[in-house]
Design a protein around this motif. Structure first.
Motif, PDB file in Angstrom:
ATOM      1  N   LEU A  40     -43.314 -16.368 -27.781  1.00  0.00           N
ATOM      2  CA  LEU A  40     -44.106 -16.390 -26.447  1.00  0.00           C
ATOM      3  C   LEU A  40     -43.341 -15.950 -25.404  1.00  0.00           C
ATOM      4  CD1 LEU A  40     -42.888 -19.240 -25.237  1.00  0.00           C
ATOM      5  CD2 LEU A  40     -44.823 -20.327 -26.486  1.00  0.00           C
ATOM      6  N   ASP A  41     -43.786 -15.537 -24.093  1.00  0.00           N
ATOM      7  CA  ASP A  41     -43.354 -15.289 -22.992  1.00  0.00           C
ATOM      8  C   ASP A  41     -42.689 -16.450 -22.190  1.00  0.00           C
ATOM      9  OD1 ASP A  41     -42.624 -14.442 -20.440  1.00  0.00           O
ATOM     10  OD2 ASP A  41     -44.404 -13.376 -19.998  1.00  0.00           O
ATOM     11  N   ILE A  42     -41.359 -16.629 -22.363  1.00  0.00           N
ATOM     12  CA  ILE A  42     -40.925 -17.798 -21.802  1.00  0.00           C
ATOM     13  C   ILE A  42     -40.825 -18.040 -20.169  1.00  0.00           C
ATOM     14  CG2 ILE A  42     -38.476 -17.075 -21.590  1.00  0.00           C
ATOM     15  CD1 ILE A  42     -39.318 -20.410 -22.795  1.00  0.00           C
ATOM     16  N   LEU A  43     -41.165 -16.843 -19.628  1.00  0.00           N
ATOM     17  CA  LEU A  43     -41.297 -17.083 -18.134  1.00  0.00           C
ATOM     18  C   LEU A  43     -42.579 -17.403 -17.714  1.00  0.00           C
ATOM     19  CD1 LEU A  43     -39.620 -13.404 -16.967  1.00  0.00           C
ATOM     20  CD2 LEU A  43     -38.661 -15.867 -16.746  1.00  0.00           C
ATOM     21  N   ALA A  44     -43.557 -17.234 -18.609  1.00  0.00           N
ATOM     22  CA  ALA A  44     -44.843 -17.750 -18.277  1.00  0.00           C
ATOM     23  C   ALA A  44     -45.099 -19.330 -18.483  1.00  0.00           C
ATOM     24  CB  ALA A  44     -46.033 -17.023 -19.507  1.00  0.00           C
ATOM     25  N   VAL A  45     -44.004 -19.863 -19.420  1.00  0.00           N
ATOM     26  CA  VAL A  45     -43.943 -21.255 -19.699  1.00  0.00           C
ATOM     27  C   VAL A  45     -43.290 -21.824 -18.582  1.00  0.00           C
ATOM     28  CG1 VAL A  45     -42.920 -23.006 -21.095  1.00  0.00           C
ATOM     29  CG2 VAL A  45     -43.978 -20.747 -22.131  1.00  0.00           C
ATOM     30  N   TRP A  46     -42.125 -21.240 -18.123  1.00  0.00           N
ATOM     31  CA  TRP A  46     -41.375 -21.771 -17.081  1.00  0.00           C
ATOM     32  C   TRP A  46     -42.386 -21.833 -15.674  1.00  0.00           C
ATOM     33  CZ3 TRP A  46     -35.860 -19.127 -16.646  1.00  0.00           C
ATOM     34  CH2 TRP A  46     -35.110 -19.716 -18.016  1.00  0.00           C
ATOM     35  N   LYS A  47     -43.212 -20.731 -15.532  1.00  0.00           N
ATOM     36  CA  LYS A  47     -43.995 -20.937 -14.461  1.00  0.00           C
ATOM     37  C   LYS A  47     -44.876 -22.128 -14.215  1.00  0.00           C
ATOM     38  CE  LYS A  47     -44.778 -15.763 -13.391  1.00  0.00           C
ATOM     39  NZ  LYS A  47     -45.749 -14.967 -13.381  1.00  0.00           N
ATOM     40  N   VAL A  48     -45.440 -22.570 -15.345  1.00  0.00           N
ATOM     41  CA  VAL A  48     -46.322 -23.696 -15.435  1.00  0.00           C
ATOM     42  C   VAL A  48     -45.590 -25.166 -15.719  1.00  0.00           C
ATOM     43  CG1 VAL A  48     -48.350 -24.766 -16.453  1.00  0.00           C
ATOM     44  CG2 VAL A  48     -48.374 -22.466 -15.581  1.00  0.00           C
ATOM     45  N   PHE A  49     -44.803 -25.015 -16.602  1.00  0.00           N
ATOM     46  CA  PHE A  49     -44.078 -26.083 -17.535  1.00  0.00           C
ATOM     47  C   PHE A  49     -42.636 -26.327 -17.077  1.00  0.00           C
ATOM     48  CE2 PHE A  49     -47.879 -25.119 -20.101  1.00  0.00           C
ATOM     49  CZ  PHE A  49     -48.631 -26.256 -19.814  1.00  0.00           C
ATOM     50  N   GLY A  50     -42.162 -25.461 -16.288  1.00  0.00           N
ATOM     51  CA  GLY A  50     -40.683 -25.219 -15.920  1.00  0.00           C
ATOM     52  C   GLY A  50     -39.980 -26.600 -14.976  1.00  0.00           C
ATOM     53  N   THR A  51     -38.769 -26.407 -15.105  1.00  0.00           N
ATOM     54  CA  THR A  51     -38.086 -27.159 -13.891  1.00  0.00           C
ATOM     55  C   THR A  51     -38.523 -26.375 -12.639  1.00  0.00           C
ATOM     56  OG1 THR A  51     -36.127 -26.163 -14.202  1.00  0.00           O
ATOM     57  CG2 THR A  51     -36.515 -28.048 -15.601  1.00  0.00           C
ATOM     58  N   PRO A  52     -38.192 -27.132 -11.519  1.00  0.00           N
ATOM     59  CA  PRO A  52     -38.484 -26.109 -10.274  1.00  0.00           C
ATOM     60  C   PRO A  52     -37.464 -25.082 -10.424  1.00  0.00           C
ATOM     61  CG  PRO A  52     -38.324 -28.480  -9.660  1.00  0.00           C
ATOM     62  CD  PRO A  52     -37.577 -28.486 -11.214  1.00  0.00           C
ATOM     63  N   GLU A  53     -36.203 -25.078 -10.743  1.00  0.00           N
ATOM     64  CA  GLU A  53     -35.413 -23.846 -10.891  1.00  0.00           C
ATOM     65  C   GLU A  53     -35.914 -22.926 -11.849  1.00  0.00           C
ATOM     66  OE1 GLU A  53     -34.401 -26.997 -11.557  1.00  0.00           O
ATOM     67  OE2 GLU A  53     -33.284 -27.668  -9.519  1.00  0.00           O
ATOM     68  N   GLN A  54     -36.583 -23.263 -12.901  1.00  0.00           N
ATOM     69  CA  GLN A  54     -36.982 -22.233 -13.809  1.00  0.00           C
ATOM     70  C   GLN A  54     -38.311 -21.501 -13.118  1.00  0.00           C
ATOM     71  OE1 GLN A  54     -37.660 -25.098 -17.030  1.00  0.00           O
ATOM     72  NE2 GLN A  54     -35.819 -24.225 -18.396  1.00  0.00           N
ATOM     73  N   ARG A  55     -39.025 -22.465 -12.357  1.00  0.00           N
ATOM     74  CA  ARG A  55     -40.106 -21.725 -11.880  1.00  0.00           C
ATOM     75  C   ARG A  55     -40.036 -20.759 -10.777  1.00  0.00           C
ATOM     76  NH1 ARG A  55     -44.445 -27.101 -11.022  1.00  0.00           N
ATOM     77  NH2 ARG A  55     -44.455 -27.701 -13.024  1.00  0.00           N
ATOM     78  N   ALA A  56     -38.762 -21.096 -10.158  1.00  0.00           N
ATOM     79  CA  ALA A  56     -38.265 -20.213  -9.124  1.00  0.00           C
ATOM     80  C   ALA A  56     -37.765 -18.972  -9.770  1.00  0.00           C
ATOM     81  CB  ALA A  56     -37.409 -20.666  -8.235  1.00  0.00           C
ATOM     82  N   ILE A  57     -37.138 -19.003 -10.914  1.00  0.00           N
ATOM     83  CA  ILE A  57     -36.541 -17.790 -11.525  1.00  0.00           C
ATOM     84  C   ILE A  57     -37.857 -16.866 -12.181  1.00  0.00           C
ATOM     85  CG2 ILE A  57     -35.581 -17.198 -13.692  1.00  0.00           C
ATOM     86  CD1 ILE A  57     -33.747 -19.538 -13.295  1.00  0.00           C
ATOM     87  N   ALA A  58     -38.936 -17.832 -12.794  1.00  0.00           N
ATOM     88  CA  ALA A  58     -39.988 -16.966 -13.234  1.00  0.00           C
ATOM     89  C   ALA A  58     -40.883 -16.307 -12.101  1.00  0.00           C
ATOM     90  CB  ALA A  58     -40.856 -17.897 -13.866  1.00  0.00           C
ATOM     91  N   GLU A  59     -40.966 -16.899 -11.213  1.00  0.00           N
ATOM     92  CA  GLU A  59     -41.673 -16.195  -9.989  1.00  0.00           C
ATOM     93  C   GLU A  59     -40.945 -15.147  -9.388  1.00  0.00           C
ATOM     94  OE1 GLU A  59     -44.865 -16.615  -8.938  1.00  0.00           O
ATOM     95  OE2 GLU A  59     -44.953 -18.419 -10.258  1.00  0.00           O
TER      96      GLU A  59
END
Length: 152
Positions: free
Chosen positions: A123-142
């Motif tokens: 799967l697309d890990i950035l899509a996972v990070w946007k919803v289920f990631g840590t705050p840092e992962q969400r920022a990177i994904a965005e």
């Protein structure tokens, strides 16, 4: 995906499993999984790694609890051979927090005696990070997907 070739039993089972996923029917999903299930999810998230049946069933509530409505899968390719079914699909899950979890999947399912015995999930890990990631992962994904509305 309309054609004149009858679906194999394993493709029918795959569709039943995904119907249960789309309706958040964890009990039906559990019934379709072999006791010796091996479920691998590509690296990069808290969901990643190799799971057995018990550990994958523990993850389902985290997913079901985040959604505000049914998940919708759109199949692009389904290929069946012997005990295997390969699926490329897009999924959209409306979220309680607003927006949606949009994902592109490539699954490889293996079957034995009308049960799923193995699943490989890419799967697309950035899509996972946007919803289920840590705050840092969400920022990177965005930041990584800003302005990019196209999917492969």
């Amino acid at each position: 995906m309309e054609d004149n070739v009858p679906e194999s039993r394993n493709v029918q089972l795959l569709r039943e499993y995904h119907d249960a996923l789309q309706s958040s029917d964890g009990e039906r999903m559990a019934d379709m999984l072999a006791s010796d299930l091996r479920y691998w999810i590509s690296p990069g998230s808290d969901f990643s790694g190799t799971h057995d049946k018990a550990s994958i069933l523990v993850l389902l509530p985290a997913i079901f609890d985040a959604q505000s409505g049914p998940t919708k899968l759109t199949y692009h390719d389904i290929t069946a051979q012997d005990d295997r079914v390969s699926v490329v699909a897009d999924g959209t899950m409306p979220l309680k927090s607003g927006g949606s979890y949009d994902q592109t999947y490539h699954w490889l399912f293996k079957f034995r005696d009308d049960k799923i015995v193995e699943i490989l999930e890419y799967l697309d890990i950035l899509a996972v990070w946007k919803v289920f990631g840590t705050p840092e992962q969400r920022a990177i994904a965005e930041a990584s997907t800003e302005g990019n509305t196209e999917t492969a």
